[in-house]
Each structure stands twice: as structure tokens, then as C-alpha cells.
Write a protein that holds these residues in place. Structure first.
Motif, PDB file in Angstrom:
ATOM      1  N   TYR A  91       5.162 -96.154 -51.279  1.00  6.30           N
ATOM      2  CA  TYR A  91       6.199 -96.991 -51.893  1.00  6.30           C
ATOM      3  C   TYR A  91       5.655 -98.339 -52.383  1.00  6.30           C
ATOM      4  O   TYR A  91       6.285 -98.991 -53.218  1.00  6.30           O
ATOM      5  N   GLN A  92       4.505 -98.756 -51.899  1.00  6.37           N
ATOM      6  CA  GLN A  92       3.883 -99.967 -52.432  1.00  6.37           C
ATOM      7  C   GLN A  92       3.433 -99.748 -53.876  1.00  6.37           C
ATOM      8  O   GLN A  92       3.429-100.681 -54.677  1.00  6.37           O
ATOM      9  N   TYR A  93       3.060 -98.526 -54.180  1.00  7.39           N
ATOM     10  CA  TYR A  93       2.555 -98.212 -55.516  1.00  7.39           C
ATOM     11  C   TYR A  93       3.623 -97.602 -56.420  1.00  7.39           C
ATOM     12  O   TYR A  93       3.549 -97.747 -57.646  1.00  7.39           O
ATOM     13  N   PHE A  94       4.581 -96.909 -55.831  1.00  6.51           N
ATOM     14  CA  PHE A  94       5.637 -96.253 -56.595  1.00  6.51           C
ATOM     15  C   PHE A  94       6.982 -96.525 -55.913  1.00  6.51           C
ATOM     16  O   PHE A  94       7.238 -95.982 -54.844  1.00  6.51           O
ATOM     17  N   PRO A  95       7.806 -97.361 -56.513  1.00  8.56           N
ATOM     18  CA  PRO A  95       9.057 -97.765 -55.850  1.00  8.56           C
ATOM     19  C   PRO A  95      10.059 -96.631 -55.678  1.00  8.56           C
ATOM     20  O   PRO A  95      10.982 -96.738 -54.873  1.00  8.56           O
ATOM     21  N   ASN A  96       9.875 -95.538 -56.434  1.00  8.65           N
ATOM     22  CA  ASN A  96      10.774 -94.395 -56.265  1.00  8.65           C
ATOM     23  C   ASN A  96      10.018 -93.108 -56.574  1.00  8.65           C
ATOM     24  O   ASN A  96       8.981 -93.109 -57.249  1.00  8.65           O
ATOM     25  N   LEU A  97      10.555 -92.017 -56.067  1.00 11.25           N
ATOM     26  CA  LEU A  97       9.900 -90.716 -56.211  1.00 11.25           C
ATOM     27  C   LEU A  97       9.864 -90.266 -57.662  1.00 11.25           C
ATOM     28  O   LEU A  97       8.882 -89.645 -58.104  1.00 11.25           O
ATOM     29  N   GLU A  98      10.899 -90.583 -58.429  1.00 13.83           N
ATOM     30  CA  GLU A  98      10.945 -90.161 -59.835  1.00 13.83           C
ATOM     31  C   GLU A  98       9.761 -90.713 -60.612  1.00 13.83           C
ATOM     32  O   GLU A  98       9.114 -90.001 -61.389  1.00 13.83           O
ATOM     33  N   GLN A  99       9.452 -91.996 -60.405  1.00 12.03           N
ATOM     34  CA  GLN A  99       8.324 -92.595 -61.115  1.00 12.03           C
ATOM     35  C   GLN A  99       7.015 -91.923 -60.722  1.00 12.03           C
ATOM     36  O   GLN A  99       6.161 -91.644 -61.578  1.00 12.03           O
ATOM     37  N   LEU A 100       6.838 -91.647 -59.444  1.00 15.14           N
ATOM     38  CA  LEU A 100       5.624 -90.983 -58.985  1.00 15.14           C
ATOM     39  C   LEU A 100       5.488 -89.595 -59.603  1.00 15.14           C
ATOM     40  O   LEU A 100       4.403 -89.221 -60.090  1.00 15.14           O
ATOM     41  N   LEU A 101       6.558 -88.822 -59.621  1.00 10.65           N
ATOM     42  CA  LEU A 101       6.482 -87.464 -60.146  1.00 10.65           C
ATOM     43  C   LEU A 101       6.267 -87.454 -61.654  1.00 10.65           C
ATOM     44  O   LEU A 101       5.552 -86.587 -62.182  1.00 10.65           O
ATOM     45  N   LEU A 102       6.847 -88.417 -62.367  1.00 11.47           N
ATOM     46  CA  LEU A 102       6.584 -88.537 -63.800  1.00 11.47           C
ATOM     47  C   LEU A 102       5.107 -88.836 -64.049  1.00 11.47           C
ATOM     48  O   LEU A 102       4.469 -88.238 -64.916  1.00 11.47           O
ATOM     49  N   ASP A 103       4.562 -89.780 -63.289  1.00  9.94           N
ATOM     50  CA  ASP A 103       3.156 -90.140 -63.429  1.00  9.94           C
ATOM     51  C   ASP A 103       2.270 -88.937 -63.123  1.00  9.94           C
ATOM     52  O   ASP A 103       1.282 -88.670 -63.823  1.00  9.94           O
ATOM     53  N   ALA A 104       2.623 -88.191 -62.077  1.00  9.93           N
ATOM     54  CA  ALA A 104       1.842 -87.012 -61.705  1.00  9.93           C
ATOM     55  C   ALA A 104       1.925 -85.927 -62.772  1.00  9.93           C
ATOM     56  O   ALA A 104       0.927 -85.253 -63.069  1.00  9.93           O
ATOM     57  N   ALA A 105       3.108 -85.745 -63.356  1.00 10.23           N
ATOM     58  CA  ALA A 105       3.262 -84.750 -64.418  1.00 10.23           C
ATOM     59  C   ALA A 105       2.421 -85.111 -65.630  1.00 10.23           C
ATOM     60  O   ALA A 105       1.763 -84.248 -66.240  1.00 10.23           O
ATOM     61  N   LEU A 106       2.406 -86.396 -65.988  1.00 12.01           N
ATOM     62  CA  LEU A 106       1.572 -86.847 -67.102  1.00 12.01           C
ATOM     63  C   LEU A 106       0.100 -86.654 -66.789  1.00 12.01           C
ATOM     64  O   LEU A 106      -0.696 -86.287 -67.667  1.00 12.01           O
ATOM     65  N   ALA A 107      -0.283 -86.892 -65.548  1.00 13.05           N
ATOM     66  CA  ALA A 107      -1.679 -86.700 -65.156  1.00 13.05           C
ATOM     67  C   ALA A 107      -2.090 -85.247 -65.314  1.00 13.05           C
ATOM     68  O   ALA A 107      -3.188 -84.940 -65.797  1.00 13.05           O
ATOM     69  N   ARG A 108      -1.211 -84.327 -64.913  1.00 10.53           N
ATOM     70  CA  ARG A 108      -1.520 -82.905 -65.038  1.00 10.53           C
ATOM     71  C   ARG A 108      -1.708 -82.514 -66.493  1.00 10.53           C
ATOM     72  O   ARG A 108      -2.564 -81.697 -66.822  1.00 10.53           O
ATOM     73  N   LEU A 109      -0.896 -83.082 -67.381  1.00 11.77           N
ATOM     74  CA  LEU A 109      -0.959 -82.716 -68.791  1.00 11.77           C
ATOM     75  C   LEU A 109      -2.151 -83.333 -69.507  1.00 11.77           C
ATOM     76  O   LEU A 109      -2.766 -82.698 -70.377  1.00 11.77           O
ATOM     77  N   ALA A 110      -2.473 -84.584 -69.167  1.00 10.91           N
ATOM     78  CA  ALA A 110      -3.409 -85.348 -69.993  1.00 10.91           C
ATOM     79  C   ALA A 110      -4.806 -85.521 -69.432  1.00 10.91           C
ATOM     80  O   ALA A 110      -5.765 -85.668 -70.191  1.00 10.91           O
ATOM     81  N   GLN A 111      -4.977 -85.536 -68.113  1.00 12.40           N
ATOM     82  CA  GLN A 111      -6.247 -85.945 -67.542  1.00 12.40           C
ATOM     83  C   GLN A 111      -7.428 -85.113 -68.055  1.00 12.40           C
ATOM     84  O   GLN A 111      -8.405 -85.650 -68.585  1.00 12.40           O
ATOM     85  N   THR A 112      -7.348 -83.799 -67.920  1.00 15.55           N
ATOM     86  CA  THR A 112      -8.477 -82.956 -68.309  1.00 15.55           C
ATOM     87  C   THR A 112      -8.745 -82.994 -69.808  1.00 15.55           C
ATOM     88  O   THR A 112      -9.906 -83.173 -70.218  1.00 15.55           O
ATOM     89  N   PRO A 113      -7.737 -82.843 -70.687  1.00 18.97           N
ATOM     90  CA  PRO A 113      -8.018 -82.891 -72.127  1.00 18.97           C
ATOM     91  C   PRO A 113      -8.663 -84.202 -72.594  1.00 18.97           C
ATOM     92  O   PRO A 113      -9.568 -84.181 -73.430  1.00 18.97           O
ATOM     93  N   VAL A 114      -8.206 -85.340 -72.051  1.00 21.31           N
ATOM     94  CA  VAL A 114      -8.775 -86.617 -72.495  1.00 21.31           C
ATOM     95  C   VAL A 114     -10.194 -86.779 -71.959  1.00 21.31           C
ATOM     96  O   VAL A 114     -11.101 -87.201 -72.691  1.00 21.31           O
ATOM     97  N   ASP A 115     -10.412 -86.448 -70.698  1.00 23.50           N
ATOM     98  CA  ASP A 115     -11.766 -86.522 -70.145  1.00 23.50           C
ATOM     99  C   ASP A 115     -12.720 -85.641 -70.948  1.00 23.50           C
ATOM    100  O   ASP A 115     -13.848 -86.045 -71.266  1.00 23.50           O
ATOM    101  N   GLU A 116     -12.276 -84.430 -71.276  1.00 21.15           N
ATOM    102  CA  GLU A 116     -13.132 -83.506 -72.022  1.00 21.15           C
ATOM    103  C   GLU A 116     -13.406 -84.013 -73.430  1.00 21.15           C
ATOM    104  O   GLU A 116     -14.499 -83.804 -73.963  1.00 21.15           O
ATOM    105  N   ALA A 117     -12.428 -84.684 -74.036  1.00 22.17           N
ATOM    106  CA  ALA A 117     -12.625 -85.224 -75.376  1.00 22.17           C
ATOM    107  C   ALA A 117     -13.701 -86.306 -75.381  1.00 22.17           C
ATOM    108  O   ALA A 117     -14.552 -86.347 -76.275  1.00 22.17           O
ATOM    109  N   ILE A 118     -13.671 -87.189 -74.378  1.00 20.94           N
ATOM    110  CA  ILE A 118     -14.699 -88.236 -74.301  1.00 20.94           C
ATOM    111  C   ILE A 118     -16.057 -87.624 -74.015  1.00 20.94           C
ATOM    112  O   ILE A 118     -17.079 -88.006 -74.611  1.00 20.94           O
ATOM    113  N   ASP A 119     -16.097 -86.634 -73.116  1.00 25.23           N
ATOM    114  CA  ASP A 119     -17.360 -85.950 -72.828  1.00 25.23           C
ATOM    115  C   ASP A 119     -17.921 -85.274 -74.070  1.00 25.23           C
ATOM    116  O   ASP A 119     -19.137 -85.257 -74.287  1.00 25.23           O
TER     117      ASP A 119
END
Length: 224
Positions: free
Chosen positions: A52-80
Motif C-alpha cells: 500500500y505504500q507503493y499502490f494506494p489501491n488494488l485497482e491501480q496495482l492490477l492496472l499497472d501489472a496488466a500493462l506490464a504483462r502487455l508491454a514489458q517483453t515487446p519493448v525490451d525486445e525492441a531495444i535489444d
């Protein structure tokens, strides 16, 4: 303003903690259901209080996690992929005879361009989530004084993309470049181009690329 070594250490530690929380939540989301805060805390080996220090509510955390699942690998691979493309990938306007800016097989402009393209290619799937995340954080409070409300992942990508310029830029100019690129890379920039300028997807991409390249060149000109 350049950060002290202690400040940089604290920022890096906050980023690692946040990444661990998001990674744990993303892993649980892959099970096909939304986890509870208790489940995320257990998976991340942290307390509920830390979550809760980093995410004041569960909705914000789950949104951030969903975006991470969608974007992390494609962007990392693009830079590589920019690094694997070879020395010519980093050339800047070679047809006009301008000097190439290359480090490790690719120039910063090419790395930034591939990052921008990767994010733009995913915008159809991620922009609605990005709008929701902005809505949840715009009136929020940071987990520590001076800490950002969001954008840790974006800043990490930008820093990685322009890493070849660390040796050419002084620290203040490097940090200013990262901050400037954060204004033209991400959900806020896409929303402005769509809502304020009414641009279609391809036009949004070309505008983002133009702005990002201009900022990289401006930073280099400042220290030339």
C-alpha cells in the motif's frame, strides 16, 4: 537537477521494490483471475503495508501489472533488436552526411525510435488501460516525498534506450533528456495527440518519433 549518489540509490531501491510488486501481481494475473492484496504480498514476500505504500489501491496495482504483462517483453525486445541491427542502425541522416552516433552496434536515436514504435504498436491494446491508470494516479500521493506517482517502467526504458549517450552527455543533460523524452513517450503523449490533435495511429507514431529524435539531437548539440 542531478541527484546525489544516495538519492540515486534510494530511487533505484524504490524502483526495484515496485518492480517486484508488479511482477508478483502480473504472475498471479496469468492464472486467470485478479489476486487480492494478501496474495500479491505473499508472492512478493512483502507486507501488505509495503504494497500500500507503493499502490494506494488494488485497482491501480492490477492496472499497472496488466500493462506490464502487455508491454514489458515487446519493448525490451525492441531495444535489444536495435543493438543486434549492426553499426548502420545508429546512423543519423546518413544520406545528408551527418556523423553516425553509434555505441554497442546501435545509436541512441535508433534505440529510442524502436522503443517508441513498440509502444505505439501496442497502443490499441494498452491505451484504455493507460487512461485508467492516469485517472487513478492524477490526484494521488507519492510513496515518498519527491517520488513519481507513475512511470517507473517508462523511465527505465528511456534510460536504457539512451544509455549509449551517457559517455557523451554530462549527468545534468542526460537526466534532462530522460525527463524530456518522458513527455513525448507514453500514455499522456498519445492521449494529447489523439484527443487534442485528432491524429490517427500512424500520424501519432510519426509525430512521437519526430519529437523523440529532436530531443536526442538537442541534447547532443548542448554539449557539442
Amino acid at each position: 537537477m542531478a541527484l546525489s549518489e544516495d538519492d540515486r540509490g534510494r530511487v533505484a531501491q524504490r524502483r526495484r521494490t515496485r518492480e517486484a510488486i508488479v511482477s508478483a501481481a502480473a504472475g498471479l494475473l496469468e492464472g486467470g483471475r485478479a489476486p487480492s492484496v494478501n496474495e500479491v504480498a505473499k508472492a512478493a514476500d512483502m507486507s501488505r503495508r509495503t504494497i500500500y505504500q507503493y499502490f494506494p489501491n488494488l485497482e491501480q496495482l492490477l492496472l499497472d501489472a496488466a500493462l506490464a504483462r502487455l508491454a514489458q517483453t515487446p519493448v525490451d525486445e525492441a531495444i535489444d533488436a536495435a543493438d543486434r541491427a549492426g553499426p548502420d542502425a545508429g546512423a543519423v541522416d546518413g544520406a545528408r552526411g551527418e556523423r553516425p552516433r553509434v555505441d554497442g552496434g546501435a545509436g541512441a536515436e535508433e534505440r529510442v525510435a524502436r522503443m517508441v514504435r513498440a509502444l505505439a504498436n501496442m497502443s490499441t491494446e494498452t491505451l484504455a488501460l493507460g487512461r485508467s491508470l492516469i485517472r487513478l494516479t492524477v490526484d494521488g500521493s507519492p510513496e515518498a516525498p519527491g517520488a513519481p506517482l507513475r512511470g517507473y517502467r517508462r523511465v527505465a526504458w528511456i534510460e536504457r534506450a539512451v544509455e549509449p549517450l551517457r559517455a557523451e552527455l554530462d549527468e545534468a543533460t542526460f537526466e534532462r533528456l530522460v525527463s524530456a523524452l518522458a513527455m513525448v513517450v507514453g500514455w499522456e503523449a498519445l492521449i494529447v495527440l489523439q484527443d487534442v490533435r485528432g491524429l490517427e495511429k500512424e500520424e501519432r507514431l510519426e509525430t512521437s518519433l519526430w519529437a523523440a529524435r529532436a530531443l536526442v539531437r538537442a541534447a547532443l548539440e548542448d554539449v557539442s
